[in-house]
Design a protein around this motif. Structure first.
Motif, short mmCIF file in Angstrom:
data_model
loop_
_atom_site.label_atom_id
_atom_site.label_comp_id
_atom_site.label_asym_id
_atom_site.label_seq_id
_atom_site.Cartn_x
_atom_site.Cartn_y
_atom_site.Cartn_z
N TYR A 74 0.81 -1.10 0.12
CA TYR A 74 -0.02 -0.24 -0.02
C TYR A 74 0.99 1.26 -0.07
O TYR A 74 0.45 2.18 -0.57
N LEU A 75 1.88 1.25 0.63
CA LEU A 75 2.83 2.41 0.63
C LEU A 75 4.43 1.66 0.36
O LEU A 75 5.16 1.71 1.10
N PRO A 76 4.48 1.81 -0.89
CA PRO A 76 5.91 1.35 -1.37
C PRO A 76 7.08 2.50 -0.96
O PRO A 76 6.76 3.69 -0.81
N GLU A 77 8.01 1.93 -1.09
CA GLU A 77 9.29 2.78 -0.33
C GLU A 77 9.55 3.92 -1.31
O GLU A 77 9.56 3.83 -2.59
N GLN A 78 9.70 5.17 -0.79
CA GLN A 78 9.85 6.35 -1.52
C GLN A 78 11.16 7.03 -1.34
O GLN A 78 11.57 6.66 -0.30
N ARG A 79 11.83 7.87 -2.23
CA ARG A 79 13.02 8.20 -1.96
C ARG A 79 12.75 9.82 -2.49
O ARG A 79 12.30 10.12 -3.29
N LEU A 80 13.44 10.60 -1.49
CA LEU A 80 13.59 12.05 -1.63
C LEU A 80 14.61 12.45 -1.83
O LEU A 80 15.50 12.47 -0.95
N PHE A 81 14.98 13.07 -2.99
CA PHE A 81 16.35 13.61 -3.37
C PHE A 81 16.35 15.16 -3.09
O PHE A 81 15.65 15.89 -3.30
N LEU A 82 17.62 15.48 -2.27
CA LEU A 82 17.92 16.61 -2.05
C LEU A 82 19.27 17.02 -2.86
O LEU A 82 20.38 16.34 -2.48
N ARG A 83 19.18 17.79 -3.60
CA ARG A 83 20.37 18.26 -4.45
C ARG A 83 20.91 19.57 -4.13
O ARG A 83 20.23 20.42 -3.94
N SER A 84 22.10 19.71 -3.97
CA SER A 84 22.83 21.10 -3.88
C SER A 84 23.81 21.26 -5.00
O SER A 84 23.90 20.49 -5.82
N ASP A 85 24.66 22.32 -4.88
CA ASP A 85 25.52 22.76 -5.71
C ASP A 85 26.77 21.66 -5.87
O ASP A 85 27.45 21.22 -6.87
N ILE B 220 16.55 10.90 0.97
CA ILE B 220 16.03 10.47 1.95
C ILE B 220 15.27 9.17 1.72
O ILE B 220 14.35 9.50 0.86
N ARG B 221 15.50 8.17 2.38
CA ARG B 221 14.54 6.90 1.86
C ARG B 221 13.46 7.06 3.03
O ARG B 221 13.29 7.37 4.29
N LEU B 222 12.03 6.98 2.28
CA LEU B 222 10.98 6.85 3.05
C LEU B 222 10.38 5.45 2.96
O LEU B 222 9.55 5.15 2.07
N THR B 223 10.49 4.83 4.37
CA THR B 223 10.37 3.34 4.25
C THR B 223 8.57 3.31 4.61
O THR B 223 8.05 4.23 4.86
#
Length: 440
Positions: free
Chosen positions: A16-27, A33-36
């Motif tokens: 129901y809630l597959p794992e998500q990844r939140l990318f944070l990009r800088s210079d 960030i893994r959202l289990t």
């Protein structure tokens, strides 16, 4: 075991809630960030709790707002009820004041009738004495006339006897005949004069008897008129005395003792209520005089009641718009020894009876306090005042303004705390106010 349980839960939630990844990009670099599934479930659960709490708090506030509106409506309704009650009490007070004025007018009219009746009684007494004097003169004249008649009859009898003797002598001696004839002539003249005097006195006696009958009729009519006046006065006095008796009995003040106390303090005599004093020549007083003195005595009792009512706290301490906020009796675990009248600051406070001010200053929890000492061992207290208009030693009368309502001392708002004490014991002030409700 705990790790296995979390693994199973994560695997179950992954559908129901597959794992998500939140990318944070800088210079310089890129991170993610893994959202289990468990993390996502925790976030969703926390969000649901926050939303539920928000809904609940909003509902509570809404309910409180509705409740506060109902309380305000209830307060407005109670305020309207109090206002209607105050208006009713004001109308009733005006009606009682009008009745008191009418009672005073009836009392003054009764006094005027008593004065007029006294004048008529005195005039009637003068006429009665004149009638008695006239009757005595007539009786004396009748007695004198009857005595003269008896003397004349006796003299006539003597002359007749003498004539008989003379007749016998005439038979014996004819020379005395002339003398006998002269004697007979004198006897005839004397009898004629006596008969004339008798007839004249009979006419005088008849005229005197007729005059006496007229006097008796006039006296009877005067007595009937006086009887009607007495009946009206007695009824008026009885109607006036009954509510006063009930008023004093209802507050535990025996009328006999109260009247005796007032009578000792007001012992001067004179005026229209002074008992009638009519000479009876040693005989018992007539019924009219006794009845008049009885009416005067009851009017004097009514006057003593009026004086006593002025000296007992039957008046209202507050006459402007007010409401009763606390009565006499237990309150908050303690004894509340008076009655509270709530009104705006500055509302006038009045003395409820004649008396002497014995305290006019601050006194602890009472705040600004006035104490007044009255007759019959009664004391009244007026507490929490804003201003005091009297001083110690000053004499006040019922209805005099003595202060203004305030909020001094131990008080939660502007009001008058009113006490009535007999000796050192506090009694319910409303007993006196209610007792006087149907009188004043």
């Amino acid at each position: 075991m705990k790790t296995g349980f979390l693994t199973k839960a994560s695997h179950h939630l992954d559908r129901y809630l597959p794992e998500q990844r939140l990318f944070l990009r800088s210079d310089t670099e890129t991170r993610f960030i893994r959202l289990t599934p468990l993390t996502q479930a925790s976030v969703l659960f926390s969000g649901a709790l926050i939303v539920g709490w928000t809904i609940l708090a909003t509902s509570v506030l809404l309910i409180d707002s509705i409740g506060a509106g109902s309380a305000r409506d209830e307060a407005l309704r109670e305020q309207q009820i109090y206002a209607d009650r105050l208006n009713e009490l004001s109308r009733e007070r005006d009606m009682r004041a009008k009745e008191a004025r009418m009672a005073q007018e009836r009392f003054n009219a009764a006094l005027a009738q008593v004065s007029e009746m006294q004048s008529r009684l005195l005039a009637s007494e003068d006429r009665r004495r004149e009638f008695e004097t006239g009757i005595e003169v007539i009786q004396t004249t009748l007695r004198r006339t009857m005595k003269e008649r008896d003397n004349a009859l006796a003299r006539a009898s003597e002359i007749v006897d003498k004539y008989a003797d003379v007749s016998v002598a005439i038979k014996a001696d004819g020379s005395q005949r002339r003398e006998a004839e002269d004697t007979v002539e004198f006897l005839t003249a004397t009898l004629s004069q006596t008969s004339g005097e008798r007839d004249s006195m009979a006419l005088v006696a008849a005229s005197a008897e007729q005059r006496l009958d007229e006097m008796r009729k006039q006296v009877r009519l005067e007595r009937e008129k006086n009887d009607r006046v007495f009946s009206q006065l007695e009824d008026a006095v009885s109607v006036s005395l009954e509510p006063l008796d009930e008023m004093f009995n209802s507050v535990g003040m025996p009328p006999a003792r109260i009247l005796e106390t007032v009578r000792r303090g007001y012992s001067g005599q004179g005026g229209p209520l002074t008992p009638l004093s009519i000479s009876t020549k040693g005989e018992p007083a007539d019924a009219t005089s006794a009845r008049a003195n009885n009416v005067l005595d009851r009017l004097d009792t009514l006057n003593l009641y009026r004086i006593a009512a002025q000296k007992a706290p039957f008046g209202m301490p507050v006459k402007s718009g007010f409401r009763y906020t606390s009565g006499f009796g237990p309150r908050w675990g303690r004894m509340h020894k008076g009655t509270d009248f709530a009104a705006a600051t500055g509302t006038p406070v009045y003395a409820t009876a004649d008396g002497e001010v014995i305290w006019a200053s601050r006194q602890s929890a009472y705040g600004k306090l006035i104490k007044i000492r009255h007759e019959f061992g009664i004391e009244t207290r007026f507490a929490h005042l804003n201003k005091i208009h009297v001083k110690v030693g000053q004499r006040v009368s019922r209805g005099d303004r003595i202060g203004d309502i305030g909020n001094t001392g131990r008080s939660t708002g502007p009001h008058l705390h009113y006490e009535v004490r007999i000796g050192s014991k506090a009694v319910n002030p409303m007993t006196y106010i209610k007792a006087a409700k149907n009188v004043f």
